[in-house]
Design a protein around this motif. Structure first.
Motif, PDB file in Angstrom:
ATOM      1  N   LEU A  29      -5.632   8.010  -6.658  1.00  0.00           N
ATOM      2  CA  LEU A  29      -4.931   8.263  -5.398  1.00  0.00           C
ATOM      3  C   LEU A  29      -5.953   8.503  -4.255  1.00  0.00           C
ATOM      4  O   LEU A  29      -5.751   7.864  -3.171  1.00  0.00           O
ATOM      5  CB  LEU A  29      -4.238   9.398  -5.595  1.00  0.00           C
TER       6      LEU A  29
ATOM      7  N   TRP B 284       0.793  -1.162   0.039  1.00  0.00           N
ATOM      8  CA  TRP B 284       0.028  -0.072  -0.047  1.00  0.00           C
ATOM      9  C   TRP B 284       0.989   1.160  -0.019  1.00  0.00           C
ATOM     10  O   TRP B 284       0.484   2.234  -0.703  1.00  0.00           O
ATOM     11  CB  TRP B 284      -1.024   0.150   1.092  1.00  0.00           C
ATOM     12  N   SER B 285       1.892   1.145   0.802  1.00  0.00           N
ATOM     13  CA  SER B 285       2.741   2.352   0.931  1.00  0.00           C
ATOM     14  C   SER B 285       3.520   2.554  -0.271  1.00  0.00           C
ATOM     15  O   SER B 285       3.619   3.815  -0.916  1.00  0.00           O
ATOM     16  CB  SER B 285       3.945   2.165   2.060  1.00  0.00           C
TER      17      SER B 285
ATOM     18  N   LEU C  83       1.629   6.973  -6.603  1.00  0.00           N
ATOM     19  CA  LEU C  83       0.644   7.727  -7.004  1.00  0.00           C
ATOM     20  C   LEU C  83       0.809   9.076  -6.534  1.00  0.00           C
ATOM     21  O   LEU C  83       0.473  10.083  -7.288  1.00  0.00           O
ATOM     22  CB  LEU C  83      -0.653   7.219  -6.586  1.00  0.00           C
ATOM     23  N   PHE C  84       1.156   9.391  -5.353  1.00  0.00           N
ATOM     24  CA  PHE C  84       1.224  10.550  -4.883  1.00  0.00           C
ATOM     25  C   PHE C  84       2.509  11.512  -5.496  1.00  0.00           C
ATOM     26  O   PHE C  84       2.338  12.549  -5.998  1.00  0.00           O
ATOM     27  CB  PHE C  84       1.855  10.772  -3.296  1.00  0.00           C
TER      28      PHE C  84
ATOM     29  N   VAL D 111      -6.786   4.956  -3.051  1.00  0.00           N
ATOM     30  CA  VAL D 111      -5.958   4.306  -2.181  1.00  0.00           C
ATOM     31  C   VAL D 111      -5.847   4.876  -0.766  1.00  0.00           C
ATOM     32  O   VAL D 111      -5.622   4.179   0.152  1.00  0.00           O
ATOM     33  CB  VAL D 111      -4.541   4.239  -2.791  1.00  0.00           C
ATOM     34  N   VAL D 112      -5.884   6.338  -0.787  1.00  0.00           N
ATOM     35  CA  VAL D 112      -6.126   6.848   0.478  1.00  0.00           C
ATOM     36  C   VAL D 112      -6.935   6.527   1.530  1.00  0.00           C
ATOM     37  O   VAL D 112      -6.944   6.409   2.646  1.00  0.00           O
ATOM     38  CB  VAL D 112      -5.706   8.489   0.109  1.00  0.00           C
TER      39      VAL D 112
ATOM     40  N   PHE E 269       1.058   4.113  -2.749  1.00  0.00           N
ATOM     41  CA  PHE E 269       0.482   5.391  -2.511  1.00  0.00           C
ATOM     42  C   PHE E 269       1.536   6.585  -3.065  1.00  0.00           C
ATOM     43  O   PHE E 269       1.236   7.492  -3.125  1.00  0.00           O
ATOM     44  CB  PHE E 269       0.399   5.543  -0.918  1.00  0.00           C
TER      45      PHE E 269
END
Length: 435
Positions: free
Chosen positions: A115, A68-69, A75-76, A118-119, A72
Motif C-alpha cells: 500500500l 490506481w484507485s 489494498l486499503f 501504491v500511495v 488503492f
C-alpha cells in the motif's frame, strides 16, 4: 421484543462499522473545509497538471487513474480488515489463534509495504514534475546567461596605442563583436524559439551602428562613369555590421525557426557594398536603406519594403523581388538579371542609361512615373506588366496593350492595377474622360 440476528462474523461486522465511521469522518471534514473563490477549471486537467501528465489524453489518464484507485481501495480495505483481525487476536485464546495472529502480522507487513508503494506513486510523479520544472528553469537561466553574455559582447571595446596622440585610446572590438554575433546564431540553432528575439536585437544593432558609421554620400552632378567609379570603389566599413545582416538573412533557414516570426528592420541602415548573396531578407523593412553596390546574387527580397532605398549599381542577378515595394527607389546603374519580379511595384524609381532590367519573369509587376527611356531592357519582359503614360520608354518600345494611354493619379492607378491583376485576359483600359 424482536431480535434480528445478522449472519456475519462479529469481527467483520465491527470492521465494516469502523470503516463506515472513518468514511463518515472524512466526509464531515471535507464538508467543513472552507471554499476558495477562483477560476473554474477542468478538475481532470488540473489533476493532470499537478501530476505532470498533461501530455496524456483524457481517456488514457482516466483508465490509469481508475486502475490506481481500484488497487488503492482494495489494498486499503484489506489493510483495515487485517488491522481489525489483528486487534481481534490481541489475546490469543489457544495455539491455533496464536498461529493465526502471527500470520496476520506477516500479512499486515506485506500489505502495508504494498500500500505504501501504491500511495507513493502520485507523490513520486509530483516530485518528478517538480524536478523537471527545476531543471527547465535552470536551463532557461543558463541559456539567458549565454544570451546576455553575447549581448554584452556586442558593445565590446578595446584599448590600443595611438601613435599620433601618443596614448591609449578606446575603440570598438570588432573581433569580439563578430564572435558575439556568431554565438547568437549558434544559440538560435540551439533554441529556435529565440529567433524573434535575436532578429530584433541584431536589427537594432545594425540600425544604431549605422548612425555612427553612416553611408558615404554619392557625388552630385557627375557623369555616369564617375558615379560608377565612385560606387565600385566603396568598401565595407564594418565587418560586424555585415555579419549581423548576413546572420539575419540566414535565420529563416534554420531548422525549427518560424519564418513569419522573424523581424528584419533595417531602416536607414548602411549596407553599402555588403555581400548579401543567397540570404533571405523577404519581408524586410529596408526603407531608406543604403545598398549602393551591394552584391545581390540569389537573395530573397520578396515582399521587402524598399521605399527610398538606394540600390545604385547593385548587382541583382538571379534574385527574388516578388511583390517587393520599390517606391522612390534609386536604381541608377542597378543591374537586374534573371530576376523574379512578379507583382513587384516600381513606382517613381530613378533609372539611368546604366540601369538594366532583364527579368526571368515580371508577371503582375507595375511601373508608375518611371523614366526608362535610356535604360536597357527587353520588350518581351514587360508583356505581362502594368503601367500608364507616366512611364517613359524607348521610342522603339512596343508598349503592352494593357498599359494605359494616359496618366492617372496614384490611387486610380492602383485601382486599375488591381482590376487588371484580378482578370488580365478580360481587362479593358479605361477611356479618357473626354472620349
Amino acid at each position: 421484543m424482536t431480535t434480528i440476528t445478522l449472519p456475519i462474523d462479529p469481527k467483520h461486522f465491527w470492521a465494516i462499522v469502523a470503516l463506515a465511521g472513518f468514511v463518515l469522518a472524512v466526509a464531515v471534514v471535507y464538508a467543513a473545509m472552507p471554499r476558495t473563490e477562483g477560476k473554474h477549471s477542468d478538475p481532470l486537467d488540473h489533476l493532470k497538471d499537478i501530476l505532470g501528465l498533461g501530455q496524456f489524453g483524457d481517456g488514457l489518464f482516466l483508465l490509469l487513474a481508475l486502475m490506481w484507485s481500484g488497487l488503492f481501495l482494495a489494498l486499503f480495505t484489506g489493510l483495515l480488515l487485517m488491522l481489525w483481525e489483528l486487534i481481534w487476536f490481541v489475546v490469543p485464546q489457544n495455539p491455533s489463534a496464536e498461529a493465526s495472529a502471527r500470520f496476520a502480522l506477516l500479512r499486515l507487513a506485506a500489505m502495508t509495504a504494498t500500500l505504501g508503494a501504491v500511495v507513493a506513486l502520485p507523490f513520486t510523479l509530483i516530485r518528478i514534475r517538480l524536478t523537471r520544472e527545476a531543471n527547465k528553469t535552470a536551463d532557461e537561466s543558463l541559456f539567458n546567461d549565454k544570451i546576455n553574455a553575447a549581448t554584452e559582447d556586442l558593445h565590446a571595446m578595446r584599448q590600443r596605442w595611438d601613435e599620433e596622440q601618443k596614448q591609449n585610446i578606446w575603440e570598438d572590438d570588432i573581433t569580439r563583436r563578430n564572435a558575439a554575433i556568431d554565438r547568437l546564431e549558434g544559440l538560435v540553432k540551439e533554441r529556435p524559439d529565440t529567433a524573434p528575439r535575436v532578429s530584433r536585437l541584431l536589427s537594432v544593432y545594425v540600425r544604431e551602428l549605422s548612425r555612427e558609421v553612416p553611408p558615404e554620400i554619392p557625388p552630385e552632378d557627375v557623369a555616369t562613369k564617375e558615379l560608377r567609379t565612385w560606387a565600385q570603389g566603396l568598401t565595407v566599413k564594418r565587418s560586424d555590421m555585415e555579419n549581423a545582416v548576413q546572420v539575419l538573412g540566414r535565420m529563416k533557414d534554420i531548422e525549427g525557426v518560424d519564418p513569419d516570426s522573424i523581424t528584419i528592420d533595417l531602416r536607414r541602415a548602411n549596407l553599402q557594398a555588403y555581400d548579401l548573396n543567397t540570404i533571405d531578407l523577404s519581408g524586410a523593412n529596408l526603407i531608406h536603406a543604403d545598398m549602393v553596390c551591394a552584391k545581390l546574387d540569389h537573395p530573397r527580397l520578396d515582399k521587402a519594403i524598399l521605399h527610398n532605398a538606394r540600390l545604385t549599381y547593385a548587382l541583382a542577378q538571379y534574385s527574388f523581388f516578388r511583390d517587393a515595394k520599390l517606391i522612390s527607389a534609386y536604381l541608377r546603374g542597378t543591374m537586374f538579371f534573371e530576376t523574379d519580379a512578379r507583382d513587384t511595384a516600381f513606382h517613381n524609381c530613378q533609372f539611368n542609361e546604366s540601369s538594366s532590367l532583364f527579368f526571368e519573369t515580371a508577371v503582375g509587376a507595375s511601373f508608375y512615373q518611371c523614366d526608362l527611356s535610356e535604360s536597357i531592357y527587353k520588350d518581351s519582359d514587360f508583356a505581362e506588366t502594368f503601367g500608364d503614360a507616366s512611364v517613359l520608354t524607348r521610342a522603339v518600345t512596343t508598349r503592352p496593350t494593357q498599359w494605359l494611354a494616359r496618366q492617372l493619379d496614384l490611387l486610380d492607378f492602383l485601382r486599375e492595377r488591381e482590376k487588371w491583376q484580378a482578370d488580365p485576359d478580360n481587362y479593358t483600359p479605361p477611356t479618357a474622360p473626354d472620349e
